[in-house]
Every structure is written in structure tokens, then in C-alpha cells.
Write an enzyme that holds these catalytic residues in place. Structure first.
Site, PDB file in Angstrom:
ATOM      1  N   HIS A 290      -1.058 -11.495  12.119  1.00 50.00           N
ATOM      2  CA  HIS A 290      -2.222 -10.811  12.662  1.00 50.00           C
ATOM      3  C   HIS A 290      -2.519 -11.313  14.067  1.00 50.00           C
ATOM      4  O   HIS A 290      -2.344 -12.490  14.370  1.00 50.00           O
ATOM      5  CB  HIS A 290      -3.449 -11.057  11.778  1.00 50.00           C
ATOM      6  CG  HIS A 290      -3.322 -10.466  10.411  1.00 50.00           C
ATOM      7  ND1 HIS A 290      -4.005 -10.957   9.327  1.00 50.00           N
ATOM      8  CD2 HIS A 290      -2.584  -9.434   9.952  1.00 50.00           C
ATOM      9  CE1 HIS A 290      -3.706 -10.239   8.254  1.00 50.00           C
ATOM     10  NE2 HIS A 290      -2.844  -9.316   8.614  1.00 50.00           N
TER      11      HIS A 290
ATOM     12  N   ASN B  56       0.822  -1.207   0.000  1.00 55.60           N
ATOM     13  CA  ASN B  56       0.000   0.000   0.000  1.00 55.60           C
ATOM     14  C   ASN B  56       0.858   1.261   0.000  1.00 55.60           C
ATOM     15  O   ASN B  56       0.610   2.179  -0.765  1.00 55.60           O
ATOM     16  CB  ASN B  56      -0.912   0.010   1.229  1.00 55.60           C
ATOM     17  CG  ASN B  56      -2.044  -0.985   1.116  1.00 55.60           C
ATOM     18  OD1 ASN B  56      -2.842  -0.913   0.198  1.00 55.60           O
ATOM     19  ND2 ASN B  56      -2.103  -1.925   2.047  1.00 55.60           N
TER      20      ASN B  56
END
Length: 1069
Positions: A726, A347
Site C-alpha cells: 500500500h 475479491n
């Protein structure tokens, strides 16, 4: 993130925070044999009680494994600890050393109970069984349960009714009171799991936990860490950190980026260096799915835009681990190894920057890479990926290392079978649709994006947002996306920044510049923008809770994106509960956000604008997806754009354990939207949300084709717990494993590929069937929009050039490490070059030898001060006493430096060097100065003389004679001194003259400078520079001295001034 703590620490917290008189429990911890000699002084009960000894290392079923000793006296306990300390044991296939023990008093009791509290999304659940102990069995099936909604307390009455029906009536009040207090402690101290088996009631009516297992929420440390104290959070049994893992963990603690490393098999031949939490799991899955779990050497990730220096350290650590085989031993068979440098489409991480660090490591280990037969496979996309990939190709060619480089046109895991075939030529893999067919698939011709915002429609082309935090880059990305989508107005109405605010910031709208307001508080932003319905919250994990809580108070806000990761789980659950009550959609925490092509983009979702365009996100498609991973949402954009007509909407719900919305929430929205023709779900190990999707498929609530895959299938191949990228990626039961969820989804009717590597093929086939059936109608492709590139980014890519405003050749502050004339600041300190060395780098653009650096430091010390009476110090003192600041006072003193004050150094250097150059004798030089009516600069002193020599001059002359290769100009000055002192004994070579002449000798005869360079430096006033630098030390000292003494305004005394006014003024009678 949940972390297990030791039993001793859990009981210590209970003893400290449960109400007095409720808890009976004593425990001593042994971490070394030395502890055994001192413990009785701190815990005298050890000498009077029967004792229990057991390891305290997160080991399950200790009693069944013979690791609990009962009924010992203290000598017996010492003997057991001594026998077990450092002992190697194997428990359920895991080998490890025993190194930490808990000693407790042995208790008498009549009944054993089981209690467990664990956290779920909307509640905490208490499980109780009236027959606890080592043979408790399947408590999930046996236990009675009490759900306690988030934000509420468990009352004694609720506990009694729900849990204690089979407990003797005499003990019910005691246990109910204890369990109510235990639950309060559980919440207040941010526990996420607390199991006590057994828990007993002992004599005196006190409740005692015998065996305890607990986990806490590590992200809550900033909130409750002061209550925890020094909690020990050990690695799972058999998984003590290696030095390399500890090194990476230490780096991770010092950066906002994420660096993780777990060494699985140092002897393995498949190594990975993967960018992104989700991508790291997918690469591990693919390696295991292809049958190479036994060769998989490590698990880890680097993400969050690490610097080049951090990436270098990470890559160096991996390469060091890979290159430890005894390849120089002729009897050792060197087998090929592979390094997979993978990652999704970033990103915001600059790929070229991170690859720069990897290339540095490759250069450092080049010979070892070749001798160990290491092949490298690279796949990456994202900002500046073209330059990064080209740099890797070039590095591979120049170093003669086999480096194979691929970009986002290649499926993310396509490089895995290539790398595996390198280490095992017999390996064959027939891939499906790893490369797109290149067919143009236009958008649907009849999609309506202008549906009003609702629970089912989060975004439309008129949606506007407020961004919490001063996030210029994210805001510009949103505006660029708006411009690509041909929105009529920006999607960002303004920003909220409590630490500044009430100003405007400049942004681009295409090629035009616009101003967006920045508000100092949420209320001002809301009242000024009543139509803004989205908040994109970039607050940190520490401040995100109050800022989201405040936003939820405004009915106009319908969707909130929480970007931060590491938000405490209890805080997240409170926000989720309130958002649900107010019908607000929460995306995150730990998310990049979401995107609706042609409409709206949250922050940096989709990556750079060129990637958004390449993935056809500027216009709607027919496929909607939901993912946990933000990085993998970019990969889904890429896959969907290559194999279908594009994305209709995509949401990354976030990687934390309790995301604000679930897969269910978004898939049901997509199901209700007629423009969505098929859906994609990318789940992962941990949690049970996918089972709700299974039920919805079975009962028909989800009827559209759903392609689904849960990543994390590799977890079953590891013989111990591995921390994935995560916080939510952890299976606490078989139901939470990826294998179980994939099987359930397939059984329910979802389209589930055999691996993530086959996901593109599954999407392609499903979409093709919809086109063939007429469900999807493809229209003509629209022209790709163009967005002007930012000048800085164009410069980074080498696409433009401009003349520089000025040139600097001494210092570079553009990289991770400050550089002085080619020398990194780290080396400046490592090599201890000192102030003289820094001056040599910044003034002369070279590292001078130690004697020269020492000489420069001597000059600074000698010129630092000459008392308060000289003009410069006097001016500094007067200015300081006038109340001026340090800078003004220092400048006042410096402005007096010139030909009459401080200039003698420069003058002496010029006069004596010219005389030497002209071949004058000392006498001829004196005569010449007399004829020209000039004083000889550097000769003469008001106090010092031949009889009272200047110690400073003697020190300097000795140093020059001992260290300089040649001292011609100083020798000449000494000869002149012999003549001038015949006239008067104080006409000596003073310190100014000695410095000036010696410095000329350094420049001319050290061999470090050309004659032209030496002359240039002398003419540039470098000697005056040394005087200014040195004397500034003294001037600052005088300023501080006056301030310390609190001296008042200076006024010169009248009797020190000769007033000579005229007796009569012309023109006056």
C-alpha cells in the site's frame, strides 16, 4: 506513492521553476568517469570556482560520514570522483557502492538555516529552525511550524510571523519571499517532502540550498510529469535492483495487476509468493514474529487478477532464485527450503487461473525443486478457489513434490509455522484458535437495520446508489448480495458512463432479468434518481478527481466510494477537504469498499457471493471492523464469522496515504450504534491515525471492546527501505511503526494480541466474554439463502455442460495467448514460421516443414496479381471507382473467381492426378480429353511458349525438384507438355497447372498427410483457397491504386460495345 529523487534533480527543478533572480545554485552530476571529461564544456564554472563534491545517492549524514569534500579545484574534484566511483562503503549497517556524485560551487555565507516542508492529511507543514547545518539536532523538537491548509497558499506575512522571528530583520523579507515561492513550487510539482539543511543567503541577496532531500508523489506523474522531465528515482542506498527485481518491475509496468518483488536474502530458506498487498505484509510479519527473519528471503506480492502468463513469470522468477545452490557438489549440504504460497480470500481474482501459472512453473522446475528439498505450503480462498486448490494438490502428487494445500477454513497464517517446522524440525509453535471451533452462533434477535441514513448510519436496506463506470461484474455482485439479503429493490439505481451512456444494461435479480439505465453524465443520473445517496466510483486514477468533484456538488450524495488506487495525493486531499465541509463520507481511494450485512455492499466487497454467504454477510452480527486493506477485510469477514455471531458492518478505508475517512471516523460511528457490541481495528505501518483511537479509549469516548492490531511489524527487521503493497505503508518516524502503535493501543486499553496469528483468539475471547456477560444475545441461525449461479461461472467450475453450437479445431482465443492449432502466437513469431507456417497451422492443423511453408508462400506471391485486365481486377477497379469501400470492392472481384477465372489450378490438379491414379500414359490422357471434348486444364498460354518460357513456371519446377521428396504428378504433366507442344508451341504447362500438380505432390508424397486427408483437402477446394488468398493481395492493391489516383466513376466507352438492337419491335407499328 512517495519516491525519493536525487539532490541534483531537486535543485534543477528549483532553478527551473522558482522566479528569476531568486535562486542561486549551480550543480553538475557525475554518473560515470567519462562525464568528468565533458562536464566543463556544459558547465564552465567548474574551472573557475572552488568546488564541493558529495555522493548523490539518498545517503543521510554525508558530512558526518566523511563523504563531503570542500574547497577543491576541478582537478581535485575529478580525483575525488575517480577515487570514490565504484567504491564499496558501509553506512549505518548498509553496504553499497558509490556511483553518482554532485559537484557544486562552494559558497560564502554567514548563517545557516533549516527548512522542511512535508505533507499531512489536512495541511502542509513548514518547519524552520534558525540554526541549521550538520549539527542541527532534533528539529522535530526545536523547529517552529507553520501549517498551510490544503488548497491555500503560504503568504510572506504568515511565514514571517510564524517562522522567522529569530532571523535577522535584514534577511526576513528575502527568506519570506523565497519560502513562499518554494511552497508554491512544492505544491505545483507534487512534492511530498522537501528538506533543505542548510539553506543560506549568499552575496547579492540570493538564497542557496546547500544540502537537499526531496520526495515526489509518483502517482501525480500523469499530471505534472511534463514539468518534472526525466526525474531519476533511485533505489535506497545499498539497494540497487537485482535483475530479477527489474524483470518483475518491468512486468508490473505492462499490466493493470500488481507485481512486486524485493530480494532480501538470496541465501535464506523461507520464500514467499503471496497474493495481496495486506496479506503480503502479514505473512512477512508472521515469519519474523516466529524468529525466522534471518531466513526470510524475499518480500513481494501478486494481486489485481494477474493473468496465468504473468503469474507463471512471477513464480518462475521465485523458483529460479530458490534453486541456485550447488546441489551437484557432493560437499554441499542441501538444507530444506520452504515456499509459502499464501493469500487472503480474493475479491475477484480467479484463483484457479493464477494457480495455473504457478503449476506451470512447478512443472518447469520440478527436478530442481526436488534436488533443493523445497516444500510448498498453500493457503488461498476466493473465486474458483476449490478448483485451484485441487489443481495444486493434483500437481503436487503427479510431480512428487511435497505440496500442502489449505483453504479459507484455515487461518491465513496457519501455514507459516507448518512451513517453518519443515526447514527446522526443532521449531515448535503452540497456536491458539487457528481453526474455528465450529460452534453455531446465530445473529442477534433484535437488530434494527432500518435506521435512517445519517452521519452514523451510512447504509440501510433502502439505500440506493449510482455506479460510475460500466462495471457490469461489480453491479451484478451488488445485486446478488441484495437478493441474498432479501432487499425489496436493487441497491443500484443506474450507472454513469460518459463514453457511451443513455442505454440500458441487462442484469439478474435472482433468476429474473432486469434492466438498469446507463447515463452519459452525472447530472442526468442525479435528476433521474433523486433518492440515490451513494456513489460507487470506479473511474481511473486519471479521471476520478473530476468525477468525484462533480458528485460532491449534489447534496443528495452522502457517501462516495473511490475504488481506484494511485490517485495523486494532492487531489485526494482536496477531495477529502471538500467532502468534510459538505459532510460527505468518502471511503477510499485504493479500496474495495465496505459492507453492511443484510443491507448494502459496495462493489466487490466480500468477494464472490458464496463467500459472502459462508461468512454470514447476508444477515447482521454484532461485530464491526475497520481496515486499511481491502483484501484483508475479506479475511476479517472470515475470522469474525468463525469466532463470533458475525459482522455488523465492515469498511476498508483504503491503502493510500490519505484515505477519505479514517479509523476514527468509523470507530466513532460504531461506538454510537447500540447494535455494535465490539469492534475490530486492523491498522498498518505508516500514519498516526491510530493514536487518535488511543486518546479516545483513554478519555472514554470509546468504551466498547476494541480488538486492534497494526500489521507491518516486519519492517523493523529490514536493514533498508522496502516498498510494501500500500502507498500508505511506510513509516516516516518511530511513531508510525507498527510496534509503537500496537504498544500504544495496548497501553490505552485496546485488546492487542501478540501477533496477527493470534488475532482470531483475541476476537474469540473478547466475544465469549460479551456473551457470558449478556451483552451479546445470540438468536437462532437463519437459513442460508441461495443465489442462482451464473452459467459462465458454473461452466468454469465444471458444474454444468451443454452441447456446443459448433466445433473449432484450429484456433483458441480463450486463454491469455492466442493459439493456432496448438501453437501459441508467441512461438509463431519466435520460430519465425512466416505466412506459410500460419497457413499450414490454420488450414492443415499441423506445422509443415520449412520447404512446404516456403512453397505455400511462393504460390501466394505468384498468384497475387495478373494485371488490371482480368475479370476480378477489372470488377474491383470498377467498384472502387463507384465510390464503394474496400470490402465491397474486394468482394466484387472475388465473386468472379470460378471455373473460368482462377479455377484452372483446381481443375489441373484434379485432371492430372486422376490420370496418374488411372495409370494412363500421357498420350492416352490427351486422347481421353479429346474424346470427351474437354480442354486440358493447366495447359496453354496466350503469350508464353517454348520459345518464350514462363519464368514463374521455371522457378516452381526447380523448387519442387530440389525440395519435394517426390513429384509424380508434376512429372506426368511435364510429359504431357512435351506432347501438346508438338502441336503448338504455346500449349505449355502454365503456372496454374504447375501449382495444381505440385500441390497434389505435396499432399500425397510429403509423408505429412494420409491419402484420405490429401483427397479431402483437394476435394474441399484448398487450391481455390490459395488462389483467393493470393489474388486478394492484388485486388486490394488495385483498390488502393484507384483511391490514391482519385479516379472517378467508371463508364465503359461506347465504341467498345457492339450495339445490335432489332430494327423493329414486335407489336409496334
Amino acid at each position: 506513492m512517495q519516491k525519493a529523487i536525487r539532490e541534483h534533480d531537486g535543485k534543477k527543478l528549483m532553478a527551473k521553476f522558482l522566479p528569476p533572480g531568486m535562486f542561486a545554485g549551480q550543480a553538475a552530476q557525475v554518473k560515470s568517469l567519462e562525464d568528468l571529461e565533458t562536464l566543463p564544456e556544459k558547465e564552465p564554472w567548474l574551472l573557475t570556482s572552488k568546488l564541493v563534491v558529495k555522493p548523490d545517492q539518498l545517503i543521510k549524514r554525508r558530512g558526518k560520514n566523511g563523504l563531503v569534500k570542500l574547497g577543491l579545484d576541478y582537478e581535485g574534484a575529478k580525483a575525488v570522483c575517480t577515487e570514490w566511483m565504484g567504491k564499496d562503503v558501509e553506512l549505518e549497517g548498509v553496504k553499497g557502492k558509490l556511483n553518482c556524485f554532485i559537484i557544486e560551487p562552494m559558497m560564502a555565507f554567514s548563517a545557516e538555516y533549516y527548512i522542511c516542508i512535508h505533507s499531512l492529511r489536512e495541511k502542509d507543514e513548514m518547519l524552520f529552525y534558525h540554526e541549521g547545518g550538520v549539527d542541527v539536532g532534533d528539529v522535530d523538537a526545536k523547529a517552529v511550524r507553520l501549517g498551510v491548509p490544503v488548497g491555500t497558499k503560504a503568504t510572506e506575512a504568515q511565514i514571517t510571523d510564524a517562522l522567522l522571528a529569530k532571523v535577522p530583520a535584514s534577511e526576513q523579507p528575502l527568506l519570506a519571499k523565497f519560502f513562499a515561492a518554494l511552497y508554491s513550487l512544492y505544491v505545483d510539482l507534487a512534492f511530498t517532502y522537501l528538506e533543505i539543511n542548510p539553506i543560506v543567503v549568499v552575496e547579492g541577496g540570493l538564497v542557496t540550498p546547500l544540502d537537499l532531500a526531496a520526495k515526489v508523489d509518483l502517482t501525480a506523474q500523469f499530471d505534472v510529469g511534463h514539468m518534472w522531465g526525466d526525474l531519476d528515482m533511485p533505489a535506497p542506498f545499498g539497494r540497487d535492483s537485482t535483475p530479477e527485481e527489474a524483470h518483475i518491475a518491468a512486468l508490473d509496468e505492462k499490466t493493470g495487476a500488481s507485481l512486486k518483488l524485493t530480494v532480501l536474502n538470496p541465501k535464506g530458506r523461507v520464500w514467499t509468493m503471496v497474493a495481496g498487498g495486506g496479506a503480503s505484509v502479514i505473512y512477512s510479519d508472521t515469519i519474523c514474529d516466529m524468529g525466522f527473519a534471518h531466513e526470510m528471503s524475499n518480500y513481494g506480492e501478486y494481486s489485481g487478477a494477474p493473468t496465468e502468463a504473468l503469474t507463471f513469470e512471477y513464480a518462475k522468477t521465485i523458483l529460479d532464485l530458490m534453486t541456485r545452490d550447488p546441489v551437484d557438489d557432493p560437499s554441499f549440504e542441501v538444507k530444506p527450503k520452504c515456499l509459502i504460497i499464501g493469500g487472503g480470500i480474493a475479491n475477484f481474482t480467479n484463483v484457479a487461473t493464477t494457480f495455473g501459472g504457478i503449476i506451470r512453473a512447478m512443472k518447469a522446475y520440478r527436478d530442481k525443486i526436488l534436488s533443493h528439498k523445497i516444500g510448498i505450503w498453500v493457503r488461498r480462498g476466493g473465486p474458483n478457489f476449490q478448483e485451484g486448490l485441487n489443481a495444486m494438490k493434483t500437481a503436487g502428487a503427479s510431480l512428487a513434490i511435497p505440496v500442502h494445500v489449505y483453504g479459507p477454513e484455515t487461518h491465513i497464517t496457519a501455514i507459516v509455522p507448518m512451513a517453518l517446522a519443515y526447514i527446522d524440525p526443532a521449531f515448535k509453535y503452540e497456536a491458539k484458535s487457528l481453526v474455528a471451533d465450529g460452534k453455531v452462533r446465530g445473529p442477534p434477535p433484535s437488530v434494527s437495520l432500518d435506521k435512517p441514513e445519517s452521519a452514523a448510519v451510512l447504509f440501510n436496506p433502502s439505500t440506493t446508489s449510482l455506479v460510475y463506470g460500466l462495471q457490469q461484474r461489480a453491479v451484478q455482485n451488488m445485486l446478488d448480495f441484495d437478493y441474498c439479503c432479501k432487499r425489496s429493490k436493487p441497491s443500484v439505481a443506474g450507472m454513469i458512463y460518459p463514453f457511451g451512456g443513455d442505454n440500458v444494461q441487462k442484469f439478474y435479480w435472482g433468476t429474473s432479468e432486469i434492466l438498469l439505465p446507463v447515463y452519459k453524465d452525472t447530472s442526468s443520473a442525479m435528476s433521474a434518481n433523486p433518492t440515490a445517496s451513494i456513489m460507487v466510483n470506479f473511474a481511473s486514477q486519471r479521471s476520478v478527481y473530476p468525477s468525484v468533484k462533480e458528485a460532491l456538488a449534489y447534496p443528495q450524495i452522502k457517501t462516495i466510494a473511490i475504488i481506484a488506487e494511485g490517485v495523486p495525493e494532492n487531489k485526494t486531499r482536496e477531495l477529502v477537504k471538500e467532502a468534510k465541509e459538505k459532510e460527505v463520507t468518502v471511503i477510499g481511494p485504493a479500496t474495495v469498499g465496505g459492507i453492511k450485512p443484510g443491507c448494502f455492499r459496495i462493489g466487490n466487497t466480500g468477494g464472490m457471493i458464496d463467500n459472502c454467504i459462508d461468512c454470514k454477510l447476508h444477515r447482521p452480527g454484532s461485530v464491526a471492523y475497520v481496515s486499511r486493506s481491502g483484501g484483508m477485510s475479506n479475511e476479517l469477514n472470515n475470522i469474525v464469522s468463525q469466532h463470533t455471531n458475525g459482522v455488523y458492518e465492515g469498511v476498508a478505508i483504503g491503502g493510500d496515504r490519505y484515505p477519505g475517512t479514517t479509523f476514527w471516523d468509523h470507530l466513532m460511528r460504531y461506538e454510537a450504534n447500540p447494535d455494535v457490541k465490539m469492534m475490530v481495528l486492523l491498522g498498518e505501518v505508516g500514519g498516526i491515525e491510530e493514536y487518535a483511537i488511543c486518546e479516545a479509549i483513554k478519555d472514554g469516548r470509546i468504551s466498547k471492546p476494541l480488538v486492534a492490531w497494526c500489521i507491518g511489524t516486519c519492517s523493523g527487521y529490514f536493514n533498508h527501505s522496502v516498498s510494501f503493497g500500500h502507498a500508505g505503508s511506510a513509516a516516516n518516524s518511530m511513531l508510525e511503526t507498527s510496534e509503537a502503535k500496537n504498544a500504544a493501543l495496548k497501553e490505552a486499553g485496546a485488546i492487542v494480541p501478540t501477533s496477527f496469528n493470534e488475532l482470531p483468539h483475541a476476537i474469540h475471547e473478547t466475544y465469549a466474554k460479551l456473551v457470558a456477560a449478556g451483552t451479546v444475545v445470540e438468536g437462532p441461525e437463519i437459513e442460508k439463502p441461495t443465489v442462482p449461479m451464473d452459467y459462465k461461472w458454473a461452466m468454469d467450475l465444471g458444474l454444468v455442460r451443454k452441447p456446443s453450437a459448433f466445433v473449432s479445431t484450429i484456433c483458441d482465443d480463450r486463454k491469455e495467448e492466442l493459439i493456432y492449432a496448438g501453437m501459441e502466437i508467441g512461438r509463431v513469431f519466435e520460430e519465425n514460421i512466416g505466412i506459410g507456417g500460419v497457413v499450414s497451422l490454420l488450414w492443415f492443423r499441423r506445422k509443415l516443414p520449412p520447404y512446404a511453408c516456403q512453397f505455400l508462400e511462393m504460390i501466394l506471391m505468384l498468384t497475387a496479381d495478373h494485371g488490371p485486365a482480368v475479370s476480378g481486377a477489372h470488377n474491383t477497379i470498377v467498384t472502387a471507382r463507384a465510390g464503394k469501400d474496400l470490402i465491397s470492392s474486394l468482394c466484387s472481384g472475388l465473386l468472379t473467381i470460378g471455373p473460368r477465372f482462377g479455377g484452372a489450378i483446381d481443375g489441373a490438379a484434379s485432371m492430372f492426378s486422376q490420370a496418374v491414379d488411372q495409370g494412363l500414359s500421357p498420350q492416352a490422357f490427351i486422347d481421353k480429353m479429346r474424346d470427351e471434348k474437354k480442354l486440358v486444364m493447366g495447359i496453354g498460354h496466350r503469350i508464353k511458349s517454348l520459345e518464350n518460357p514462363d519464368k514463374r513456371v521455371e522457378i516452381l519446377k526447380k523448387f519442387v525438384k530440389d525440395n519435394f521428396p517426390k513429384s509424380q504428378v508434376l512429372d506426368f504433366a511435364i510429359q504431357v507438355e512435351k506432347l501438346t507442344t508438338r502441336k503448338k508451341s504455346n500449349l505449355i504447362l502454365n503456372v496454374d497447372g504447375t501449382i495444381g500438380c505440385s500441390f497434389v505432390d505435396l499432399l500425397r508424397y510429403s509423408g505429412l498427410f494420409t491419402p484420405e486427408e490429401a483427397e479431402t483437402y483437394l476435394n474441399s477446394g484448398v487450391l481455390n483457397g490459395l488462389f483467393v488468398l493470393g489474388r486478394s493481395i492484388g485486388f486490394i492493391g488495385h483498390y488502393l491504386d484507384q483511391k490514391r489516383l482519385k479516379q472517378g466513376l467508371y463508364r465503359h466507352p461506347w465504341d467498345d460495345i457492339c450495339y445490335m438492337l432489332p430494327t423493329k419491335v414486335e407489336g409496334c407499328d
